[in-house]
Design a protein around this motif. Structure first.
Motif, PDB file in Angstrom:
ATOM      1  N   GLU A 178       9.811 -68.803  15.519  1.00  0.00           N
ATOM      2  CA  GLU A 178       9.662 -70.181  16.009  1.00  0.00           C
ATOM      3  C   GLU A 178      11.052 -70.789  16.054  1.00  0.00           C
ATOM      4  O   GLU A 178      11.792 -70.730  15.082  1.00  0.00           O
ATOM      5  N   ASP A 179      11.414 -71.374  17.204  1.00  0.00           N
ATOM      6  CA  ASP A 179      12.783 -71.867  17.332  1.00  0.00           C
ATOM      7  C   ASP A 179      12.944 -73.311  16.889  1.00  0.00           C
ATOM      8  O   ASP A 179      14.068 -73.769  16.686  1.00  0.00           O
ATOM      9  N   ASP A 220       5.768 -68.202  18.429  1.00  0.00           N
ATOM     10  CA  ASP A 220       5.868 -69.321  19.360  1.00  0.00           C
ATOM     11  C   ASP A 220       6.111 -68.744  20.753  1.00  0.00           C
ATOM     12  O   ASP A 220       6.969 -67.883  20.918  1.00  0.00           O
ATOM     13  N   GLY A 266       7.215 -70.382  23.411  1.00  0.00           N
ATOM     14  CA  GLY A 266       8.386 -70.960  24.070  1.00  0.00           C
ATOM     15  C   GLY A 266       9.645 -70.725  23.263  1.00  0.00           C
ATOM     16  O   GLY A 266      10.001 -71.527  22.404  1.00  0.00           O
ATOM     17  N   LYS A 288      -0.051 -76.715  19.641  1.00  0.00           N
ATOM     18  CA  LYS A 288       0.784 -77.737  18.999  1.00  0.00           C
ATOM     19  C   LYS A 288       0.417 -79.107  19.560  1.00  0.00           C
ATOM     20  O   LYS A 288       0.201 -79.216  20.777  1.00  0.00           O
TER      21      LYS A 288
HETATM   22 CA    CA Z   1       9.601 -73.342  21.039  1.00  0.00          CA
END
Ligand code: CA
Length: 226
Positions: free
Chosen positions: A7-8, A51, A53, A101
């Motif tokens: 997850e970024d 995640d 993205g 989310k």
């Molecule tokens: Ca993301």
């Protein structure tokens, strides 16, 4: 139980990591998909939280790559609200479940538990703790991928410690499980088996601690979330 979290978003990653640690999971976190994938190729995980993205690689591509590598671990996707096509493609590409989310933590944890439970049947004979892996069926152990040569008694001590980690296993319990029907194992003999086992685990990121007067425990080092 060890979870791979990719997850970024820093605060989400840190918050999730801390929540997972509080639940007793071991966690490896990555903000880049390429680093997460490299970890997945090297280590055994019980589940992955991914995640979709990510800044460097497409989450869907990472997912497909993981499955093409033969990784059968449960995968839980984190997706953005409204991205229904991502969720469909994610499930088709081999993800097991997703949360949208912003999600509530208890739901994510419950979904993760359910995934691990369902995957448990096929992996019930495999145990892992940090760099250590145990095959209960064949009574074999590996440390960081290298086979660990153990006597049957050392194997029994290690198994008891892994099953209870990070809790303490009492000497009495270990003596009992190592004794043969006609012969009680002495406390000195137990200490010998433990010290040989400790020697074989030297250099690993695992501590076999003696808790004076009580017993022993196997612990992963304290982890900090970043
Ligand atoms: Ca993301």
């Amino acid at each position: 139980m060890r979870i791979l979290l990719i997850e970024d978003e820093p605060s989400l990653r840190k918050g999730l990591c801390e929540a997972l640690l509080r639940q007793g999971y071991g966690v490896d976190t990555f903000d880049l998909g390429s680093h997460g994938l490299a970890a997945l190729e090297l280590a055994e995980y019980d589940a992955m939280i991914l995640d979709l993205g990510l800044p460097d690689v497409d989450g869907l591509a990472l997912l497909r790559r993981a499955r093409s590598l033969g990784k059968s671990l449960p995968i839980l996707l984190l997706t953005a609200r409204g991205d229904w096509s991502d969720r469909v493609q994610g499930l088709d590409a081999g993800a097991d479940d997703y949360v949208v989310k912003p999600f509530v933590l208890p739901e994510l944890l419950a979904r993760l538990r359910a995934l691990i439970r369902r995957s448990g049947a096929s992996r019930a004979d495999r145990l892992s703790l940090g760099p250590l892996q145990l095959d209960m069926q064949q009574q074999l152990a590996w440390l960081a991928g290298a086979p660990l040569a153990l006597t049957p008694k050392e194997w029994a001590v290690l198994l008891a410690l892994v099953l209870h980690s990070p809790a303490i296993v009492s000497k009495r319990k270990l003596v009992h499980s190592l004794s043969e029907w006609d012969r009680e194992l002495s406390s000195n003999a137990l200490e010998t088996h433990v010290s040989r086992l400790r020697h074989k685990l030297l250099g690993a990121s695992l501590g076999l601690e003696t808790v004076r007067g009580v017993g022993y425990r196997l612990k992963l080092p304290e982890q900090a979330c970043v």
